[in-house]
Design a protein around this motif. Structure first.
Motif, short mmCIF file in Angstrom:
data_model
loop_
_atom_site.label_atom_id
_atom_site.label_comp_id
_atom_site.label_asym_id
_atom_site.label_seq_id
_atom_site.Cartn_x
_atom_site.Cartn_y
_atom_site.Cartn_z
N GLU A 26 0.82 -1.21 0.00
CA GLU A 26 0.00 0.00 0.00
C GLU A 26 0.85 1.25 0.00
N ARG A 27 1.94 1.20 0.80
CA ARG A 27 2.83 2.36 0.82
C ARG A 27 3.47 2.57 -0.55
N GLN A 28 3.88 1.49 -1.22
CA GLN A 28 4.47 1.62 -2.56
C GLN A 28 3.46 2.18 -3.56
N ARG A 29 2.20 1.69 -3.42
CA ARG A 29 1.16 2.19 -4.32
C ARG A 29 0.94 3.68 -4.12
N GLN A 30 0.92 4.11 -2.85
CA GLN A 30 0.71 5.52 -2.56
C GLN A 30 1.88 6.38 -3.09
N ARG A 31 3.11 5.82 -2.91
CA ARG A 31 4.26 6.56 -3.41
C ARG A 31 4.19 6.72 -4.95
N LEU A 32 3.86 5.63 -5.64
CA LEU A 32 3.72 5.70 -7.10
C LEU A 32 2.63 6.68 -7.52
N THR A 33 1.51 6.67 -6.77
CA THR A 33 0.40 7.59 -7.08
C THR A 33 0.85 9.04 -6.94
N LEU A 34 1.60 9.32 -5.85
CA LEU A 34 2.09 10.68 -5.63
C LEU A 34 3.06 11.12 -6.73
N VAL A 35 3.96 10.17 -7.10
CA VAL A 35 4.92 10.50 -8.17
C VAL A 35 4.19 10.78 -9.47
N PHE A 36 3.20 9.93 -9.80
CA PHE A 36 2.45 10.11 -11.04
C PHE A 36 1.70 11.45 -11.01
N ALA A 37 1.09 11.75 -9.87
CA ALA A 37 0.36 13.01 -9.74
C ALA A 37 1.30 14.20 -9.92
N ALA A 38 2.49 14.09 -9.33
CA ALA A 38 3.47 15.18 -9.46
C ALA A 38 3.88 15.37 -10.91
N VAL A 39 4.11 14.23 -11.60
CA VAL A 39 4.48 14.32 -13.02
C VAL A 39 3.37 14.99 -13.82
N VAL A 40 2.12 14.60 -13.51
CA VAL A 40 0.99 15.20 -14.22
C VAL A 40 0.91 16.69 -13.96
N VAL A 41 1.09 17.08 -12.69
CA VAL A 41 1.03 18.51 -12.34
C VAL A 41 2.13 19.29 -13.05
N VAL A 42 3.34 18.74 -13.03
CA VAL A 42 4.46 19.42 -13.72
C VAL A 42 4.15 19.56 -15.21
N ALA A 43 3.64 18.50 -15.79
CA ALA A 43 3.32 18.54 -17.23
C ALA A 43 2.25 19.58 -17.51
N LEU A 44 1.23 19.62 -16.64
CA LEU A 44 0.17 20.61 -16.84
C LEU A 44 0.71 22.03 -16.69
N VAL A 45 1.54 22.25 -15.68
CA VAL A 45 2.12 23.59 -15.48
C VAL A 45 2.98 23.98 -16.68
N ALA A 46 3.84 23.04 -17.13
CA ALA A 46 4.70 23.33 -18.27
C ALA A 46 3.87 23.62 -19.52
N GLY A 47 2.80 22.80 -19.71
CA GLY A 47 1.95 23.04 -20.86
C GLY A 47 1.24 24.38 -20.77
N GLY A 48 0.79 24.74 -19.55
CA GLY A 48 0.14 26.03 -19.37
C GLY A 48 1.08 27.18 -19.65
N VAL A 49 2.32 27.08 -19.16
CA VAL A 49 3.30 28.13 -19.42
C VAL A 49 3.57 28.25 -20.91
N PHE A 50 3.71 27.10 -21.59
CA PHE A 50 3.98 27.12 -23.03
C PHE A 50 2.83 27.77 -23.78
N TRP A 51 1.58 27.38 -23.40
CA TRP A 51 0.42 27.98 -24.07
C TRP A 51 0.37 29.48 -23.83
N TRP A 52 0.65 29.92 -22.59
CA TRP A 52 0.60 31.36 -22.26
C TRP A 52 1.64 32.14 -23.07
N VAL A 53 2.85 31.55 -23.16
CA VAL A 53 3.90 32.24 -23.92
C VAL A 53 3.52 32.34 -25.38
#
Length: 296
Positions: A26-53
């Motif tokens: 369960e702890r490994q699953r939670q860690r993977l979920t957090l990592v995936f969520a972080a990757v998604v957030v970073v991608a969304l932020v980067a995409g948003g910055v790119f679109w704004w520019v």
């Protein structure tokens, strides 16, 4: 053989191991979920910055005024004085004004040519001046009344001479649309304009306005006369008009005026010493309408 107590202890230990494994999974699953969520957030932020520019309005490059193309075409009348016509093609548009001095035997007439509004006319005038076309030519016409101009630029001194070429009208002559204002707005005291023999027949003749004149906007305005030049024009006008075929207020100036040369160096706009003003003439009835400046 293990006792019941031992069997229960072994089962308990097995259950604990299973629970520990499940907790670790369960702890490994939670860690993977957090990592995936972080990757998604970073991608969304980067995409948003790119679109704004990319979506920001790009700074526009400074507008570069288009150079007007001039056409100097042969006129039916031959040149009154040997001269080479300017080359066809784009006209210079900078600097917007050009100071020159029309040097006459009655005094200098400094003028500022308006290249921004009349680039082709300015180009032609400067070309003629550089070739000494105006040198030793007379100003053949002076008018009074509703039309108050001194007309020059004809080497023959007859009003019919020209450089052997013609070119199109410029400011304020309308091009395919009604004129928004009257001609009296354009030909005020100090105006330098082209004479012509009809639409798009500009050549070498020009007129200098020494008093506000009422004319239709059919004559290219290509410069303005500096104050010292107006002093010279006032002196010539005060001398009066020699009666000509068009009447007493339209003919050669009584004070002969000859252009000695046209100096292309910056004009000295310092005013000359003050001169006593000529006595005012007695009031006279308004003269009849006079023909507009004509020439080639």
């Amino acid at each position: 053989m293990p006792s019941n107590e031992q069997k229960r202890a072994a089962a308990k230990r097995k259950l604990q191991r299973q629970l520990a494994k499940r907790a670790e999974h369960e702890r490994q699953r939670q860690r993977l979920t957090l990592v995936f969520a972080a990757v998604v957030v970073v991608a969304l932020v980067a995409g948003g910055v790119f679109w704004w520019v990319q979506s920001r309005p790009k700074p526009e490059a400074p507008a570069v005024p288009a150079a007007l193309s001039c056409a100097f075409e042969a006129s039916p009348e031959p040149a009154s004085k040997p001269v080479t016509k300017p080359a066809n093609g784009p006209a210079a548009i900078t600097p917007p004004t050009q100071d020159v001095t029309i040097q006459t035997d009655q005094g200098d007439i400094p003028v500022a040519l308006d290249r921004a509004k009349a680039p082709c006319t300015t180009q032609s005038f400067l070309s003629l001046a550089q070739q000494n076309y105006f040198n030793d030519t007379t100003c053949h016409r002076l008018t009074t009344g509703g039309l108050s101009v001194l007309q020059c630029g004809d080497p023959t001194g007859t009003g019919s001479g020209g450089p052997g070429y013609k070119f199109a009208d410029e400011y304020p002559v309308a091009k395919g649309k009604p004129v928004a204002t009257t001609g009296s707005t354009f030909y005020t005291r100090g105006t330098l304009a082209m004479a012509n023999a009809g639409p798009d027949t500009n050549g070498s003749q020009f007129f200098l306005v020494y008093q506000d004149s009422t004319l239709p906007p059919s004559y290219t305005v290509f410069g303005h006369i500096a104050e010292p030049g107006l002093v010279t024009l006032d002196k010539i006008a005060a001398g009066g008009v020699a009666p000509g075929p068009r009447g007493g207020g339209d003919g050669p100036p009584k004070i002969p005026v000859k252009i000695v040369s046209v100096d292309l160096s910056p004009a000295n706009h310092a005013a000359p010493p003050a001169q006593p003003a000529p006595p005012a003439p007695p009031a006279q009835p308004a003269p009849p309408a006079q023909p507009a400046p004509a020439g080639h």
